[in-house]
Scaffold this motif. Structure first.
Motif, PDB file in Angstrom:
ATOM      1  N   LEU A 291      30.208  30.815  40.673  1.00  0.00           N
ATOM      2  CA  LEU A 291      31.316  31.495  41.353  1.00  0.00           C
ATOM      3  C   LEU A 291      31.866  30.679  42.518  1.00  0.00           C
ATOM      4  O   LEU A 291      32.998  30.915  42.950  1.00  0.00           O
ATOM      5  N   GLY A 292      31.075  29.736  43.005  1.00  0.00           N
ATOM      6  CA  GLY A 292      31.466  29.009  44.210  1.00  0.00           C
ATOM      7  C   GLY A 292      32.217  27.721  43.972  1.00  0.00           C
ATOM      8  O   GLY A 292      32.403  26.920  44.901  1.00  0.00           O
ATOM      9  N   LYS A 293      32.682  27.507  42.737  1.00  0.00           N
ATOM     10  CA  LYS A 293      33.425  26.279  42.468  1.00  0.00           C
ATOM     11  C   LYS A 293      34.409  26.492  41.317  1.00  0.00           C
ATOM     12  O   LYS A 293      34.354  27.499  40.606  1.00  0.00           O
ATOM     13  N   GLY A 294      35.302  25.537  41.150  1.00  0.00           N
ATOM     14  CA  GLY A 294      36.206  25.536  40.005  1.00  0.00           C
ATOM     15  C   GLY A 294      37.241  26.639  40.018  1.00  0.00           C
ATOM     16  O   GLY A 294      37.607  27.195  41.064  1.00  0.00           O
ATOM     17  N   GLU A 295      37.702  26.974  38.820  1.00  0.00           N
ATOM     18  CA  GLU A 295      38.810  27.911  38.672  1.00  0.00           C
ATOM     19  C   GLU A 295      38.459  29.311  39.164  1.00  0.00           C
ATOM     20  O   GLU A 295      39.319  30.019  39.710  1.00  0.00           O
ATOM     21  N   ILE A 296      37.220  29.735  38.974  1.00  0.00           N
ATOM     22  CA  ILE A 296      36.830  31.065  39.442  1.00  0.00           C
ATOM     23  C   ILE A 296      36.937  31.143  40.962  1.00  0.00           C
ATOM     24  O   ILE A 296      37.472  32.110  41.514  1.00  0.00           O
ATOM     25  N   LYS A 297      36.452  30.125  41.646  1.00  0.00           N
ATOM     26  CA  LYS A 297      36.541  30.100  43.111  1.00  0.00           C
ATOM     27  C   LYS A 297      37.997  30.157  43.568  1.00  0.00           C
ATOM     28  O   LYS A 297      38.327  30.856  44.540  1.00  0.00           O
ATOM     29  N   ASP A 298      38.856  29.443  42.859  1.00  0.00           N
ATOM     30  CA  ASP A 298      40.277  29.436  43.233  1.00  0.00           C
ATOM     31  C   ASP A 298      40.872  30.845  43.162  1.00  0.00           C
ATOM     32  O   ASP A 298      41.626  31.261  44.060  1.00  0.00           O
ATOM     33  N   VAL A 299      40.539  31.577  42.104  1.00  0.00           N
ATOM     34  CA  VAL A 299      41.062  32.941  41.957  1.00  0.00           C
ATOM     35  C   VAL A 299      40.494  33.852  43.035  1.00  0.00           C
ATOM     36  O   VAL A 299      41.221  34.628  43.672  1.00  0.00           O
ATOM     37  N   LEU A 300      39.189  33.757  43.271  1.00  0.00           N
ATOM     38  CA  LEU A 300      38.568  34.603  44.283  1.00  0.00           C
ATOM     39  C   LEU A 300      39.134  34.318  45.666  1.00  0.00           C
ATOM     40  O   LEU A 300      39.406  35.237  46.444  1.00  0.00           O
ATOM     41  N   ASP A 301      39.321  33.039  45.982  1.00  0.00           N
ATOM     42  CA  ASP A 301      39.893  32.674  47.279  1.00  0.00           C
ATOM     43  C   ASP A 301      41.317  33.208  47.422  1.00  0.00           C
ATOM     44  O   ASP A 301      41.721  33.661  48.501  1.00  0.00           O
ATOM     45  N   LYS A 302      42.079  33.167  46.340  1.00  0.00           N
ATOM     46  CA  LYS A 302      43.468  33.639  46.369  1.00  0.00           C
ATOM     47  C   LYS A 302      43.546  35.104  46.787  1.00  0.00           C
ATOM     48  O   LYS A 302      44.451  35.502  47.532  1.00  0.00           O
ATOM     49  N   TYR A 303      42.567  35.893  46.345  1.00  0.00           N
ATOM     50  CA  TYR A 303      42.584  37.329  46.637  1.00  0.00           C
ATOM     51  C   TYR A 303      41.611  37.707  47.755  1.00  0.00           C
ATOM     52  O   TYR A 303      41.373  38.894  47.979  1.00  0.00           O
ATOM     53  N   GLY A 304      41.075  36.706  48.448  1.00  0.00           N
ATOM     54  CA  GLY A 304      40.202  36.972  49.583  1.00  0.00           C
ATOM     55  C   GLY A 304      38.898  37.646  49.209  1.00  0.00           C
ATOM     56  O   GLY A 304      38.360  38.451  49.983  1.00  0.00           O
ATOM     57  N   ILE A 305      38.363  37.318  48.044  1.00  0.00           N
ATOM     58  CA  ILE A 305      37.110  37.911  47.576  1.00  0.00           C
ATOM     59  C   ILE A 305      35.977  36.918  47.792  1.00  0.00           C
ATOM     60  O   ILE A 305      36.078  35.748  47.394  1.00  0.00           O
ATOM     61  N   SER A 306      34.904  37.371  48.416  1.00  0.00           N
ATOM     62  CA  SER A 306      33.764  36.507  48.719  1.00  0.00           C
ATOM     63  C   SER A 306      32.889  36.296  47.489  1.00  0.00           C
ATOM     64  O   SER A 306      32.369  37.256  46.911  1.00  0.00           O
ATOM     65  N   SER A 307      32.715  35.039  47.091  1.00  0.00           N
ATOM     66  CA  SER A 307      31.851  34.743  45.940  1.00  0.00           C
ATOM     67  C   SER A 307      30.398  35.078  46.258  1.00  0.00           C
ATOM     68  O   SER A 307      29.635  35.476  45.372  1.00  0.00           O
ATOM     69  N   GLY A 308      30.019  34.926  47.531  1.00  0.00           N
ATOM     70  CA  GLY A 308      28.657  35.278  47.928  1.00  0.00           C
ATOM     71  C   GLY A 308      28.383  36.762  47.767  1.00  0.00           C
ATOM     72  O   GLY A 308      27.304  37.164  47.296  1.00  0.00           O
ATOM     73  N   ASN A 309      29.363  37.599  48.151  1.00  0.00           N
ATOM     74  CA  ASN A 309      29.206  39.041  47.967  1.00  0.00           C
ATOM     75  C   ASN A 309      29.104  39.403  46.496  1.00  0.00           C
ATOM     76  O   ASN A 309      28.290  40.244  46.096  1.00  0.00           O
ATOM     77  N   LEU A 310      29.920  38.746  45.667  1.00  0.00           N
ATOM     78  CA  LEU A 310      29.884  39.022  44.229  1.00  0.00           C
ATOM     79  C   LEU A 310      28.522  38.674  43.630  1.00  0.00           C
ATOM     80  O   LEU A 310      27.981  39.424  42.803  1.00  0.00           O
ATOM     81  N   ALA A 311      27.977  37.546  44.046  1.00  0.00           N
ATOM     82  CA  ALA A 311      26.663  37.139  43.527  1.00  0.00           C
ATOM     83  C   ALA A 311      25.599  38.180  43.870  1.00  0.00           C
ATOM     84  O   ALA A 311      24.703  38.468  43.052  1.00  0.00           O
ATOM     85  N   LYS A 312      25.687  38.761  45.069  1.00  0.00           N
ATOM     86  CA  LYS A 312      24.730  39.796  45.467  1.00  0.00           C
ATOM     87  C   LYS A 312      24.945  41.079  44.671  1.00  0.00           C
ATOM     88  O   LYS A 312      23.979  41.734  44.264  1.00  0.00           O
ATOM     89  N   HIS A 313      26.208  41.459  44.456  1.00  0.00           N
ATOM     90  CA  HIS A 313      26.487  42.658  43.662  1.00  0.00           C
ATOM     91  C   HIS A 313      25.912  42.517  42.257  1.00  0.00           C
ATOM     92  O   HIS A 313      25.331  43.459  41.710  1.00  0.00           O
ATOM     93  N   ILE A 314      26.096  41.339  41.666  1.00  0.00           N
ATOM     94  CA  ILE A 314      25.659  41.102  40.289  1.00  0.00           C
ATOM     95  C   ILE A 314      24.148  41.246  40.151  1.00  0.00           C
ATOM     96  O   ILE A 314      23.640  41.734  39.131  1.00  0.00           O
ATOM     97  N   LYS A 315      23.409  40.857  41.174  1.00  0.00           N
ATOM     98  CA  LYS A 315      21.947  40.978  41.132  1.00  0.00           C
ATOM     99  C   LYS A 315      21.462  42.347  41.614  1.00  0.00           C
ATOM    100  O   LYS A 315      20.259  42.595  41.677  1.00  0.00           O
ATOM    101  N   GLY A 316      22.396  43.222  41.950  1.00  0.00           N
ATOM    102  CA  GLY A 316      22.026  44.558  42.408  1.00  0.00           C
ATOM    103  C   GLY A 316      21.406  44.566  43.784  1.00  0.00           C
ATOM    104  O   GLY A 316      20.647  45.477  44.130  1.00  0.00           O
ATOM    105  N   GLU A 317      21.766  43.594  44.612  1.00  0.00           N
ATOM    106  CA  GLU A 317      21.168  43.463  45.944  1.00  0.00           C
ATOM    107  C   GLU A 317      21.952  44.214  47.023  1.00  0.00           C
ATOM    108  O   GLU A 317      21.549  44.206  48.182  1.00  0.00           O
TER     109      GLU A 317
END
Length: 398
Positions: free
Chosen positions: A116-142
């Motif tokens: 999530l922290g690189k490439g095209e996915i990061k570009d989309v997340l950055d465009k909409y102000g979404i934290s890739s770190g937060n997403l990684a935690k959500h995905i692991k149920g943390e």
């Protein structure tokens, strides 16, 4: 806003964020990663992919968040993105290659922070102000809202059970997920099921029990997936396959690489292509082999060599498959009654007996080409000290 028609859930709405995430090459790869690995050798219709499953999980997560007033819009956007991306870390054939990727890279399919922290996915997340770190935690149920996606009873399970049942044609994947979602809420920072959702929660556990028996642990599925994972590991050990690159492959890439292999992996690939699968030389439950057999999980080469020596065959012609002990995390889901919260297995006597039923269905297997079955079966029974579990009836017993 646009919509797509899903065969399981009907029309699914896609907003701009969702559409842009779906357009990334990392998500498009999931169109070529089958959800159920080699289960299509048993159920010909089981060719659905991680891509459509991800859409379904996003749809169910959106439904659940509409019923939860405590989640603000920012977190809702994060969870919708996380639900789409929760399987982006899967390697080819999904769970078939997961343990191998973990062994060589120390990455499970839900370890996606790097992706999530690189490439095209990061570009989309950055465009909409979404934290890739937060997403990684959500995905692991943390996180608190991450429980919607990964917890004892979550939307991931709801979707894969009904979707897998739909595509296999198995009639056991009946889950009243609409009722279950409507009865789920946050209480003291925990995602819980209200008393009115108890029967729907029971339906989910019953569905998973039957799907485990009929689909996920079907012996042909276990044999074919053991053959595939053995081929992949042989190729890695021989320098024919990079384990880091393996995670970025799709099913087509891996099959092509297996077919090119000149070693044992190539021979197994040819068998898989023509469905010339290994057969069961030994197939036994815990009552026959005992729990001590679990000590060999993850390090079966020694017993494979021992069986091969006794049977007089090449060790490469033997696969020992020891599944993990059955567990039903859903039993720990909390049911909110009028006075207190109780685990699901305490709230439902019916559910409490399912764990033992799972134990009764557990099977370990020793697989080999058909011509070696008799010799290998005899040797395997000796190595594992298999107990006779079939009662010998006398005429006087009838």
């Amino acid at each position: 806003m646009t919509v797509v028609l899903d065969p399981v859930h009907g029309y699914i709405e896609l907003d701009e964020i969702v559409q842009e995430i779906l357009a990334t090459p990392q998500m498009q790869r999931l169109r070529r990663v089958r959800q159920l690995g080699y289960s299509n050798l048993v159920y010909p219709g089981a060719n659905h992919t991680r891509f459509e499953h991800s859409l379904g999980v996003m749809h169910l997560a959106s439904m659940l968040m509409k019923n939860v007033n405590t989640v603000d819009e920012e977190k809702k956007n994060e969870l919708r993105a996380a639900s789409l991306l929760h399987d982006v870390g899967h390697g080819p054939f999904s769970h078939v290659t997961e343990n191998i990727i973990d062994k060589y890279t120390r990455r499970r399919h839900d370890d996606v922070r790097e992706i999530l922290g690189k490439g095209e996915i990061k570009d989309v997340l950055d465009k909409y102000g979404i934290s890739s770190g937060n997403l990684a935690k959500h995905i692991k149920g943390e996180t608190s809202i991450g429980q919607i996606l990964s917890s004892e009873i979550d939307v991931d399970r709801m979707d894969y059970l009904v979707r897998d049942a739909h595509y296999t044609g198995v009639a056991f994947g009946v889950v009243d997920y609409n009722r279950l979602i409507n009865q789920m809420q946050f209480y003291e920072n925990r995602l819980v099921v209200a008393q009115g959702g108890l029967k729907a929660a029971e339906s989910l556990l019953v569905s998973r029990f039957w799907m485990n028996t009929s689909v996920y642990y079907h012996h042909v599925t276990r044999i074919s997936e053991a053959m595939c994972s053995t081929a992949v590991e042989d190729m890695i050990e021989n320098g024919e396959l990079d384990p880091v690159g393996l995670r970025q492959m799709d099913d087509i890439d891996l099959v092509a690489a297996m077919r090119k292999s000149r070693g044992h992996g190539g021979e197994l690939a040819r068998r898989l292509d023509s469905r010339q699968l290994y057969k069961r030389a030994l197939y036994a439950g815990l009552d026959a082999v005992g729990k001590s057999v679990l000590k060999h999980r993850g390090k079966t080469s020694r017993v494979e060599n021992e069986i091969a020596e006794l049977a007089g065959v090449d060790p490469k012609d033997i696969l020992v498959d020891i599944p993990k002990m059955p567990e039903m995390l859903e039993m720990r889901a909390l049911i909110k009654t009028d006075s207190r919260m109780v685990p699901l297995n305490e709230a439902s006597h019916f559910v409490s007996i399912l764990q033992q039923a799972h134990m009764d269905n557990w099977r370990m297997g020793v697989y080999t080409p058909k011509e070696h079955c008799e010799a290998v079966g005899k040797a395997a029974r000796e190595v594992f000290d298999v107990k006779k579990t079939i009662k010998q009836f006398k005429l006087s017993d009838l």
